[in-house]
Write an enzyme that holds these catalytic residues in place. Structure first.
Site, PDB file in Angstrom:
ATOM      1  N   SER A 150       0.827  -1.204   0.000  1.00  0.00           N
ATOM      2  CA  SER A 150       0.000   0.000   0.000  1.00  0.00           C
ATOM      3  C   SER A 150       0.867   1.262   0.000  1.00  0.00           C
ATOM      4  O   SER A 150       1.633   1.474  -0.936  1.00  0.00           O
ATOM      5  CB  SER A 150      -0.957  -0.043   1.194  1.00  0.00           C
ATOM      6  OG  SER A 150      -1.974   0.928   1.068  1.00  0.00           O
ATOM      7  N   ASP A 226     -10.075  -5.477  -3.645  1.00  0.00           N
ATOM      8  CA  ASP A 226      -9.525  -4.432  -2.776  1.00  0.00           C
ATOM      9  C   ASP A 226     -10.456  -3.220  -2.804  1.00  0.00           C
ATOM     10  O   ASP A 226     -10.711  -2.650  -3.868  1.00  0.00           O
ATOM     11  CB  ASP A 226      -8.133  -4.052  -3.297  1.00  0.00           C
ATOM     12  CG  ASP A 226      -7.341  -3.173  -2.354  1.00  0.00           C
ATOM     13  OD1 ASP A 226      -7.941  -2.267  -1.748  1.00  0.00           O
ATOM     14  OD2 ASP A 226      -6.119  -3.383  -2.250  1.00  0.00           O
ATOM     15  N   HIS A 259      -7.354  -5.970   0.575  1.00  0.00           N
ATOM     16  CA  HIS A 259      -6.189  -5.135   0.877  1.00  0.00           C
ATOM     17  C   HIS A 259      -5.440  -5.584   2.131  1.00  0.00           C
ATOM     18  O   HIS A 259      -4.471  -4.952   2.529  1.00  0.00           O
ATOM     19  CB  HIS A 259      -6.674  -3.680   1.072  1.00  0.00           C
ATOM     20  CG  HIS A 259      -5.587  -2.650   0.958  1.00  0.00           C
ATOM     21  ND1 HIS A 259      -4.973  -2.332  -0.240  1.00  0.00           N
ATOM     22  CD2 HIS A 259      -5.006  -1.846   1.893  1.00  0.00           C
ATOM     23  CE1 HIS A 259      -4.068  -1.385  -0.038  1.00  0.00           C
ATOM     24  NE2 HIS A 259      -4.052  -1.074   1.243  1.00  0.00           N
TER      25      HIS A 259
END
Length: 280
Positions: A150, A226, A259
């Site tokens: 991320s 995600d 995620h």
């Protein structure tokens, strides 16, 4: 403050360690974790730097990703730093939001007050921490790779693209591909770097891909479930930029994955194998 050990544990015949030290670059105490494989008892080993995402510390990856087994098998060390400076004197988001300030350093060097005194994570990751690691542990600093998740995926990609001579390979899980074009990045860059978008371009993967003259092996995994995919991550923009620049990347869209660190844990073995191929 000298390097001080916080904890240690035997793990897959290696050692999972955690330390605290004073950072001159960040002007505060910083913690990092390091896994040393059993081969480190025989001599210097290659190293992978792992950069975590928003809200994380050095411990999230260590406890959730399951990377130690693979690092032990391939004989590579893994260094996991914190994601921002910390301490009572370090400024935070005035609204205490999760996406800016503490836990959200974005791996850049801030130029704006009050952030510029402490928020210099780029220099910490590129210079200060590797020098400390090389001086204190059996690490071959000429054999380094970098990875992240991320915000940390953004950090890994931009740092590697800006310093291709320092890394043999780079990988990312669900990276923020273009901070200039998403709310997370626009907030962080606007505060840390000011309104001059020429400064923003220095920390945007897409902009760096467009100008890169060297080619590093790049592996990216992105889950199609995600919830940040469209608004924040934008991997299609990276794919388009790489094609336009004739920069080969392996971008894999993984069906059904979100995620979380469940996603990271599902593919971390493949990423460590990818790096080991370029390091060993």
């Amino acid at each position: 403050m000298k390097l001080q050990k916080i904890s240690s544990a035997k793990c897959f015949d290696g050692e999972q360690l955690r330390y605290v030290h004073y950072s001159d670059v960040l002007q505060c105490e910083m913690k990092f974790s390091i896994f040393l494989p059993p081969k480190a008892k025989e001599g210097a080993v290659p190293v992978i730097y792992w950069l975590s995402g928003l809200t994380c510390t050095d411990e999230n990856f260590v406890t959730k990703a399951g990377a130690q087994e693979y690092a032990s098998d391939f004989g590579v060390a893994i260094v996991a730093p914190d994601t921002s400076p910390r301490g009572i004197d370090v400024p935070d988001d005035p609204e205490e939001a999760y996406d800016f300030g503490l836990g959200a350093g974005f791996y850049l060097n801030a130029t704006q007050e009050p952030w510029s005194k402490h928020y210099n994570m780029y220099d910490y990751i590129v210079h200060e921490l590797p020098q400390l690691i090389a001086s204190e542990f059996p690490i071959n600093s000429d054999l380094s790779s970098i990875s992240g998740h991320s915000m940390g995926g953004h950090g890994a990609l931009t740092i590697a693209l800006k310093n291709p001579e320092l890394f043999r390979s780079v990988s990312a899980f669900a990276p923020i591909c273009s901070p200039m074009q998403c709310p997370w990045g626009q907030k962080a860059f606007g505060n840390y770097l000011g309104d001059d978008e020429s400064r923003w371009k220095k920390y945007d993967t897409i902009e760096l891909i467009r100008k890169s003259t060297e080619r590093l092996p790049i592996l990216i995994d992105q889950g199609d479930a995600d919830n940040f995919l469209e608004a924040q991550l934008k991997p299609k923009l990276l794919e388009q930029a790489a094609m336009a620049a004739d920069y080969p990347i392996s971008l894999r869209i993984q069906s059904g994955y979100d995620h979380s660190y469940f996603f990271v844990a599902s593919f971390i073995g493949e990423h460590i194998k990818f790096h080991a191929k370029n390091l060993l």
